[in-house]
Design a protein around this motif. Structure first.
Motif, short mmCIF file in Angstrom:
data_model
loop_
_atom_site.label_atom_id
_atom_site.label_comp_id
_atom_site.label_asym_id
_atom_site.label_seq_id
_atom_site.Cartn_x
_atom_site.Cartn_y
_atom_site.Cartn_z
N PRO A 48 -33.28 -31.20 -12.49
CA PRO A 48 -32.79 -31.78 -10.87
C PRO A 48 -31.73 -32.58 -11.60
O PRO A 48 -31.26 -33.69 -12.41
N VAL A 49 -31.33 -32.71 -10.02
CA VAL A 49 -29.18 -33.28 -10.01
C VAL A 49 -29.69 -34.19 -9.09
O VAL A 49 -29.96 -34.62 -8.44
N GLY A 50 -28.71 -35.43 -9.55
CA GLY A 50 -28.59 -36.40 -9.12
C GLY A 50 -28.40 -37.86 -9.29
O GLY A 50 -28.03 -37.09 -10.98
N ASP A 55 -33.49 -37.78 -12.64
CA ASP A 55 -32.11 -37.24 -12.02
C ASP A 55 -32.13 -36.39 -14.28
O ASP A 55 -31.46 -37.61 -14.60
N GLY A 58 -25.78 -35.80 -12.39
CA GLY A 58 -25.09 -35.89 -11.44
C GLY A 58 -23.94 -34.51 -10.82
O GLY A 58 -23.21 -33.85 -10.12
N ALA A 117 -27.08 -38.55 -16.57
CA ALA A 117 -26.90 -39.99 -15.85
C ALA A 117 -27.39 -41.18 -16.21
O ALA A 117 -27.97 -41.48 -16.89
N VAL A 123 -36.96 -37.24 -17.48
CA VAL A 123 -36.67 -36.27 -16.34
C VAL A 123 -37.58 -34.94 -17.36
O VAL A 123 -38.05 -34.38 -17.93
#
Length: 495
Positions: A48-50, A55, A58, A117, A123
């Motif tokens: 998961p990116v953010g 997340d 990023g 992040a 995560v």
């Protein structure tokens, strides 16, 4: 078909904090638990990116990916890297469609240099696998096998980052004060200890079971006047007893330090010109930036003694005073010429000079010839001496004028033309060349004239008496108001 396990380094990834980014590594261990080979086309790791709690990062392109295998199969060369089209990290063999993993073998998919992040939380990683074979010899199917793995990002649960909020230099003269900041869990008590050992409770622990990491600030009652080290103590309090578990220090400085009891140092250097004050055994030396003797500027200097070659005015064309062995030389107008000494008061044992002049060009002056002293007016003529009292052994004057009373204690002699005319002493007054009284005179007491007397009344009348006359000659009329008494002399004659 394959078995997956996740390990992280550090064992619990630290969530990034403002000004303190966290970098970690994720290891995905892939193993074949079957007793037969497993054939696979690709294995994808989707992260998961953010910047949220769920997340991992990023910036996935900053991650370095590789595959580490503990076995080798001839003709196979699997790779592992970011696929921007899929948005996943994919392991596959670019030249061979399908790969074989022998029974009981494994390899590791490594994701390192991960910028973690900032929000803490769980995560979830998704594993997509296209495979077949195994103990049941399952054919490769079109749909992926999908499994989910988990890892945790943790925010630090201990205090840290104790520092001045803006900078460690405080401008006390401008009224500024220091603000100290730190981050930590809210279930601890925080104390601040100053250099003298005094402690202040800066923050009390929050009640409740939930622990929240947050930022705290504290300022002293007054700004530090010099370099000061503060200690942050974190712990708990139970039954009134402090349990101190963490210690952190930070130091702040005053832009212009002030000391209560002095400073010991061999020298102090200024900025930006590097002039220096050195404290020697004899006293203090002032040096300029080049190492030569420097300049002291002050409104007033009070010393017992000044040893110097010269004293100069503030401006380059001012006069100055030199101190040669002979005494004192005064220069004027910035020129090496003898000048004028001006002072409100000068007290000396001796002054050697040709003359003493008034302040103005037409003032009088005093000359000092070999014969003595001469008083001059502004025209080079003999001038006037004015004094409350003059005490001299001998007085030579062309003319004497006494405004008040003339008292001569040792007697008086008057001469004219080198011949003595009048002498006065304690025995009387001697007039050698005659006594002339005009305008009338009141003589009280006794006047003794040894050689006679001659009194003019007018041109035709007079009275005279002298040696050998035996009496008084009166020319003119004798007017008597009263009685003429005739007395006899020692021989019985009428007088």
């Amino acid at each position: 078909m394959l078995n997956y396990t996740v390990i992280t380094d550090p064992t619990s990834l630290q969530a990034s904090q403002p000004g303190a980014p966290s970098v970690g590594t994720v290891y995905v261990i892939v193993s074949n638990t079957h007793q037969s080979d497993v054939t696979w086309e690709f294995i994808d790791v989707e992260i998961p990116v953010g910047g949220g709690a769920g997340d991992l990062t990023g910036n996935p392109t900053a991650i370095s990916a590789r595959i580490d295998s503990n076995y080798t199969v001839s003709g196979q060369n699997p790779v592992f890297g970011w696929d921007s089209t899929l948005g996943r990290f994919r392991a596959h063999d670019p030249s061979v469609r399908r790969l074989a993993m022998p029974a009981h073998r494994s390899f590791v998919l490594v994701l390192e240099d991960i910028p973690v992040a900032g929000a803490e939380g769980l995560v979830l990683l998704e594993i997509h696998e296209r495979s077949g074979g195994g103990d049941n010899n399952i054919p490769i199917r079109q749909a992926d096998f999908v499994t989910t793995l988990g890892l945790v990002k943790q925010a630090p649960k201990i205090p840290g980052n104790f520092r001045p909020e803006k900078n460690s230099l405080v401008d006390v003269d401008a009224g500024a004060n220091v603000v100290l900041r730190w981050e930590g869990p809210d279930n601890l008590d925080y104390w601040i200890r100053d250099p003298e050992g005094n402690e202040v409770l800066a923050q009390s622990a929050a009640p409740g079971p939930r622990v929240i990491r947050q930022s705290f600030t504290w300022s002293p009652a007054s700004a530090p006047k010099r370099g000061t080290t503060y200690t942050l103590i974190a712990g708990t309090t139970s039954a009134g007893q402090q349990q101190q578990g963490y210690f952190f220090t930070t130091t702040v400085h005053a832009r212009v330090p002030e000391f209560d009891s002095g400073t010991r140092t061999p020298w102090v250097e200024g900025t930006p010109n590097k002039s220096r004050v050195t404290f020697t055994a004899a006293g203090v030396e002032i040096r300029n930036g080049a190492g030569g003797w420097g300049t002291v500027a002050a409104d007033k200097v009070e010393v017992d003694r000044v040893d110097t070659e010269s004293v100069h005015g503030r401006n380059s064309d001012d006069g100055w005073i030199d101190f040669p062995k002979a005494g004192l030389h005064v220069h004027r107008d910035g020129q090496p010429l003898l000048g004028i000494l001006s002072a409100g008061s000068v007290e000396v044992d001796r002054v050697d000079t040709g003359s003493v002049h008034g302040r103005n060009s037409d003032d009088g002056w005093i000359d000092f010839p070999k014969a003595g002293v001469q008083i001059r007016d502004g025209q080079n003529d003999l001038g006037t001496l004015t004094a409350g009292k003059a005490d001299v052994d001998e007085l030579l004057a062309g003319q004497g004028k006494v405004k008040g009373r003339l008292v001569v204690e040792g007697g008086m002699k008057v001469s004219e033309g080198g011949e003595q005319a009048l002498e006065a002493s304690d025995t009387g007054v001697l007039v050698n060349n005659g006594l002339s009284v005009s305008g009338g005179g009141d003589i009280k007491g006794v006047v003794e004239l040894h050689d006679g007397i001659f009194v003019h009344i007018d041109k035709l009348n007079y009275i005279s008496a002298g040696k050998g006359m035996g009496g008084v000659a009166i020319k003119g009329n004798l007017a008597v108001t009263g009685t003429i008494l005739a007395e006899t002399d020692t021989e019985g004659r009428k007088v």
